[in-house]
Scaffold this active site. Structure first.
Site, PDB file in Angstrom:
ATOM      1  N   THR A  18       0.816  -1.216   0.000  1.00 27.00           N
ATOM      2  CA  THR A  18       0.000   0.000   0.000  1.00 27.00           C
ATOM      3  C   THR A  18       0.846   1.262   0.000  1.00 27.00           C
ATOM      4  O   THR A  18       0.541   2.245  -0.673  1.00 27.00           O
ATOM      5  CB  THR A  18      -0.915   0.005   1.242  1.00 27.00           C
ATOM      6  OG1 THR A  18      -1.736  -1.149   1.181  1.00 27.00           O
ATOM      7  CG2 THR A  18      -1.791   1.232   1.280  1.00 27.00           C
ATOM      8  N   LYS A  59       1.221  -7.498  13.571  1.00 27.37           N
ATOM      9  CA  LYS A  59       0.126  -6.653  13.072  1.00 27.37           C
ATOM     10  C   LYS A  59      -1.109  -7.069  13.845  1.00 27.37           C
ATOM     11  O   LYS A  59      -1.587  -8.188  13.692  1.00 27.37           O
ATOM     12  CB  LYS A  59      -0.083  -6.858  11.568  1.00 27.37           C
ATOM     13  CG  LYS A  59      -1.163  -5.931  10.994  1.00 27.37           C
ATOM     14  CD  LYS A  59      -1.367  -6.072   9.489  1.00 27.37           C
ATOM     15  CE  LYS A  59      -2.412  -5.077   9.002  1.00 27.37           C
ATOM     16  NZ  LYS A  59      -2.670  -5.164   7.556  1.00 27.37           N
TER      17      LYS A  59
END
Lengths: 438, 639
Positions: free
Chosen positions: A105, A260
């Site tokens: 991203t 994460k």
């Protein structure tokens, strides 16, 4: 040949009949009026009945081709070209930092024509998006590969580790790697093992919002990570990402203890069981826990950028069929990391299969799905049975780090005894000796 | 030409109407106004490059202001979607249906597949840096005072965050309003008087309300106006909150633009070219005479001097009262968070002496025909402000520059930012495409409510309201409650309508506070009248008592005012007593004694009895008195 990206079936026929392609300005008649707009590509997953036109106002609309009465091209297509502002001039005297792109991203840019998110064309794009970097360091950038992080494999870890090792030889004072968030923790762990003792900081950074958005977290993450790499007296592999939901601070996490922990928040990354390594805030770096002094590590730096595909990770759950283990063994798993419940437990039928797995020459390691805390196979009978079956308890190593470590260990020794010893040795801060309050 | 007509005046109206949906457009948060925000976070938005690598001018402007945004949020009205920490969910069917109903009500054509777009807006009012918006339809029209006004487009969009203030460090926004579903109807530009434009806005609002699916109340409808004069650029005026301000804003903008054109004409007359330069002058003169400048310098700021050739005398010139080019420049400076400017047409007035002016002119190399504009403040800000003022002044020969302005509460407008470029829209890839099959459209068309004209006719015909009262009722928020009560209660519909929409504004002018007359109170009052507990004549007194805090409920107010309803026998004995004590008047004036007696009775009854009852009883009693033989009357008195 007209570009008809994404169009198929009825709409493809319709566009061919009108001799129209992507980028052409098309005028069509609907039952309520005439619409003029530029043909834009269709998402591949969308249906085959609508043509998409971008109007002068910038809006896209989809029109059902079976309801259109006429269509004619009124202006020829124009290929949009992207020419970002050139990367700012380097300032001599600042620390030399290598910026490595791997995709994800952070490096993606929306194609305004199609709306699809595409990887950045080249690394200078990335630098041009954040011109402030040139105030902090002399940044050279390079795209190593350009893939979404879910497609990262051990071979990519190896390639990345080799390139970073070369950067040390080239005299870079730090390396910042941009990477997709999804498997960033795994790659950080991989580099931690492959680059043990690296004398410079290697900071992996990412974005949860793509850099074409005004609200992208890429900017702060890049500025913070480059700042830390350029100015902090640290070495080793880290992850740099938003400290909280504000655009204010970047937290530095140890590469083997980071996870994460949220699907979409900016501050998705958490350090598990250890304090943050450092925090960059208000333009300053505050070191919190920087591990052993860098001089020691410098002497030890011998990169070992090799990984095996023979490590697997299995999460235990109450209805798990024990037959998963032999099946994994048959498909080439040499080291199986099992994420057990609580202190590192599995059901007794699975223990039988673990015994068989180990007897067949495989290695079985236990971690816990509790995420926090260490496994302990000495407390309950189940644990003792697991030890008897040959399971190796991996202390408080994160399951994700454990499977990466196993992949690295398998590639770096052929001896089962040595592999077992390496799995149980704290090589890169992946295990802690004391669990501290707070 | 009609009086008030502005030749060449064109106004494109964009109405933003909030929908009465249960949740926000792209998440499941309820729509509610939050008073206390327990959480906050700070963000910076950056201009993103367009597909060509270019930057949008409006985006660069906002970024150059360089202030982070502080967002306040609360779990009662926001979730991670509002914080740009989670992808949006898809648009609800219900909201899409409402959009289609509006299209049907206006006779617009509808696209077959709607695409949600991201429209770049980086003034901080969206945490994402863009507004999500999808165009649903085009074309259609509405009639206004016999003129057909065309519809350009119908768009579904999310509302922006609520600006709550700005301090030295940041701009502060509340996230409760972010993501609230709005429908935007953009109309073809119309010419005519500002009043006509006001009517257009009013009638469009009525069409939207006729769907029965739009929110009502203050702040639920907002107008943007694209205003231009012949030969001038289009000026976008954002955020006209009240309908009655539309005409005022149009008139103000027309005068302002006309004045700027006059300035441009003067420049042409002078044959002057406007060229600007900026030079720092912090240490050139002591600034002792100017409080603004010496304060800025004292606080560590700097003073930049913008020189503008050909503009001397034109900054302070007022082609129309209140309109000066100098004011335009000051507004631009203010948009960069600077206190204000001092220009050479007003140097003497603002404490810059002739000697100081000479020194400044010499230092900047400015000739007599050159205007000087001093911009002072914190160094970075002053620099950006001075550059912006210079750019603005260079546009003076064009007359009216294209820009975005904000409407004030008084119907004036102030500079906000340059007009955004065309290239600021790209697809929202996180939200699926919305297919709009024809069946959905015809279903929406079937569920569109009665056209507003028909409703008003129904009010005048079935409820016997005057057209004026019917229109006021339709335009108010009370139409639904009126319809319910008019069917349920025995009270005359005109009384219900009057108490709902006429009485509150009248008492408001008297000083009765608005919350004493909220809808729930008015309904309580109407029910009390219906039950006979109180007469309609007592309504104002009851509301006054509530407003003064003498009572908390209508029932309490009735008690405290001794307003409890008189029974028929009580009224009857009162009538009896009055008739007997007024025998002289009755014998003299016969039937015509009714009117003075009625007046006396009503003042005694003071709203405790219905006027009709009092009148009936008095008539009956008076007739009996007039028929009765006089002798019997006296003999009765002897008993």
């Amino acid at each position: 040949m007209k570009d008809l990206a994404g169009y198929r079936g009825r709409t493809l026929e319709f566009l061919r009949r009108a001799s129209a392609g992507v980028g052409d300005v098309l005028e069509v008649k609907t039952d309520w009026g005439t619409v003029t707009g530029t043909v834009v590509p269709r998402y591949a997953s969308a249906d085959d009945s609508h043509v998409v036109l971008k109007l002068k106002t910038g809006y896209n609309v989809g029109l059902d081709v079976s309801r259109l009465r006429g269509a004619k091209v009124v202006a020829a297509g124009e290929k949009p070209s992207f020419s970002p502002s050139p990367a700012p001039k380097a300032r001599p005297g600042l620390p030399k930092i290598l910026l490595l792109g791997t995709g994800g991203t952070i490096a993606s840019r929306v194609d305004y024509r199609t709306g699809a998110v595409h990887p950045a064309v080249d690394s200078s794009d990335l630098h041009a998006l954040v011109p402030e970097l040139s105030e902090i360091a002399m940044v050279d950038s390079e795209i190593l590969f350009n893939i979404l992080s879910e497609n990262v494999k051990p071979l990519h870890w190896a390639k990345l580790a080799s390139r970073i090792a070369k950067a040390v030889a080239q005299g870079y004072e730090g390396v910042v790697v941009t990477h997709g968030t999804d498997t960033l923790g795994y790659t950080a762990a991989a580099l931690s093992f492959a680059l043990q003792g690296i004398p410079i900081p290697v900071i992996l950074t990412a974005a949860q919002r793509s850099s074409d958005r005004p609200s992208s977290d890429a900017t702060l993450n890049l500025i913070g990570s480059v700042s830390i790499a350029a100015s902090a007296d640290i070495s080793g592999v880290y992850v740099g990402a938003h400290l909280d939901e504000s655009d204010r601070g970047v937290a530095l996490h140890a590469g083997t203890r980071v996870r994460k922990n949220h699907t979409s928040r900016r501050d998705a990354f958490l350090s598990v069981g250890v304090p943050l390594a450092a925090v960059w805030e208000d333009g300053k770096v505050r070191l919190i826990d920087d591990g052993p002094p860098s001089e020691v590590r410098k002497a030890l730096f011998r990169p070992k950028p090799k990984f095996s595909n023979g490590a697997s990770l299995l999460k235990f759950y109450p209805s798990m069929p024990p037959s998963l283990l032999p099946s994994l063994r048959r498909s080439g798993t040499k080291c199986l990391v099992i994420e057990g419940t609580g202190l590192g437990h599995v059901s007794s039928d699975v223990i039988i299969e673990i015994g068989r797995f180990v007897r067949s020459g495989g290695m079985a390691c236990m971690t816990s799905q509790c995420i926090n805390g260490k496994v302990d196979l000495d407390v309950y009978d189940t644990g003792r049975d697991l030890l008897n079956a040959g399971a190796i308890p991996l202390e408080d190593m994160l399951s994700e780090t454990a499977v990466v470590k196993a992949s690295w260990v398998l590639a770096n020794t052929r001896s089962a005894e040595e592999a077992r010893r390496m799995m149980l040795t704290n090589l890169a801060g992946e295990m802690t000796s004391r669990r501290l309050p707070g | 030409m009609m009086p008030g007509d502005r030749p060449g005046l064109l106004v494109g109206l964009e109405v933003h109407q909030q929908l009465s949906a249960p949740t926000k457009l792209f998440c499941n948060c309820p729509i509610t106004k939050t008073e206390e925000f327990p959480f906050s976070f700070e963000r910076r938005l950056r201009p993103a490059q367009s597909e060509t690598g270019r930057l949008d001018p409006a985006a660069v402007f906002e970024f150059s202001r360089d202030k982070p945004n502080l967002y306040l949020w609360s779990p009662e009205s926001s979730c991670l979607v509002d914080a740009d920490e989670e992808p949006p969910r898809q648009v609800s069917r219900e909201v899409v249906e409402t959009g289609l109903m509006v299209a049907a009500a206006l006779g617009s054509g509808v696209v077959d597949e709607a695409h949600v777009m991201r429209k770049i807006v980086i003034d901080g009012s969206n945490t994402t840096g863009f507004q999500r918006t999808a165009v649903l339809g085009f074309g259609g029209s509405l009639m206004v005072d016999g003129t057909k006004v065309g519809v350009q487009s119908i768009t579904l969009e999310e509302d922006a965050a609520r600006i709550m203030g700005e301090d030295e460090r940041s701009r502060i926004f509340g996230l409760d309003r972010l993501g609230v579903p709005l429908i935007e109807v953009a109309l073809d530009p119309v010419s005519g008087t500002p009043e006509f434009v006001g009517h257009v806005a009013l009638n469009l609002g009525r069409v939207l309300r006729s769907t029965g699916r739009v929110a009502r109340g203050l702040g639920t409808i907002r107008q943007d106006l694209n205003i231009s004069l012949d030969g001038g650029a289009v000026v976008e005026v954002k955020g006209v909150q009240k309908l009655n301000l539309v005409a005022k804003v149009v008139a103000y903008e027309a005068s302002r633009q006309r004045a700027l054109m006059e300035v441009a004409k003067k420049l042409v007359g002078r044959g002057a070219k406007v060229k600007c330069a900026v030079k720092e002058v912090t240490r050139i003169v002591p600034w002792g005479g100017s409080e603004v400048l010496s304060k800025a310098v004292g606080e560590g700021g700097k003073v930049d001097c913008v020189t503008a050739t050909g503009l001397s005398g034109l900054l302070g010139w007022e082609p129309a009262p209140g309109f000066r080019l100098g004011r335009e420049a000051a507004e631009v400076a203010r948009a960069h968070s600077l206190g204000g400017i001092v220009h050479s047409d007003e140097f003497r007035k603002r404490g810059i002496s002739e000697g100081e002016e000479r020194a400044l002119r010499e230092y900047c190399g400015a000739a007599e025909d050159t205007a000087l504009v001093l911009v002072a403040g914190e160094p970075d800000r002053a620099e950006r402000g001075a550059a912006a003022v210079a750019s603005r002044l260079e546009l003076a020969p064009d007359g009216v520059p294209a820009e975005t302005r904000g409407a004030t509460r008084d119907g004036e407008t102030v500079y906000m930012r340059p007009r955004p470029g065309a290239q600021r829209m790209y697809p929202e890839t996180d939200v699926p495409l919305i297919t709009l099959p024809k069946e959905l459209l015809s279903a929406a068309a079937d569920s569109v409510g009665e056209p507003w004209e028909d409703t008003v006719k129904r009010y005048t015909n079935s409820f016997r309201l005057s057209r004026d009262l019917a229109l006021r009722l339709y335009d108010s928020d009370s139409a639904p409650v009126f319809e319910a009560l008019a069917r349920e209660l025995m009270v005359e519909p005109s009384v219900i309508a009057s108490i709902l929409v006429e009485m509150p504004p009248r008492l408001l002018r008297e000083g009765v506070p608005e919350d004493a007359m909220n809808e729930a109170r008015l309904v309580e009052l109407l029910r009390a009248i219906d039950s006979g507990a109180v007469a309609k004549e007592a309504a104002p007194d009851i509301l006054r008592a509530l407003g003064a805090g003498k009572a908390k409920t209508v029932a309490e107010a009735v008690g405290s005012l001794e307003l409890s309803r008189m029974g028929e026998s009580e009224v009857s004995s009162l009538v009896d007593r009055l008739v007997r004590s007024s025998s002289k008047l009755i014998s003299e004036r016969r039937e015509s004694a009714l009117s003075p007696l009625m007046g006396e009775l009503m003042s005694e009854v003071r709203g405790r009895a219905d006027g009709a009852l009092v009148s009936r009883l008095l008539k009956e009693r008076l007739e009996r008195a007039l028929k009765a033989p006089r002798g019997r009357q006296s003999s009765k008195a002897l008993r």
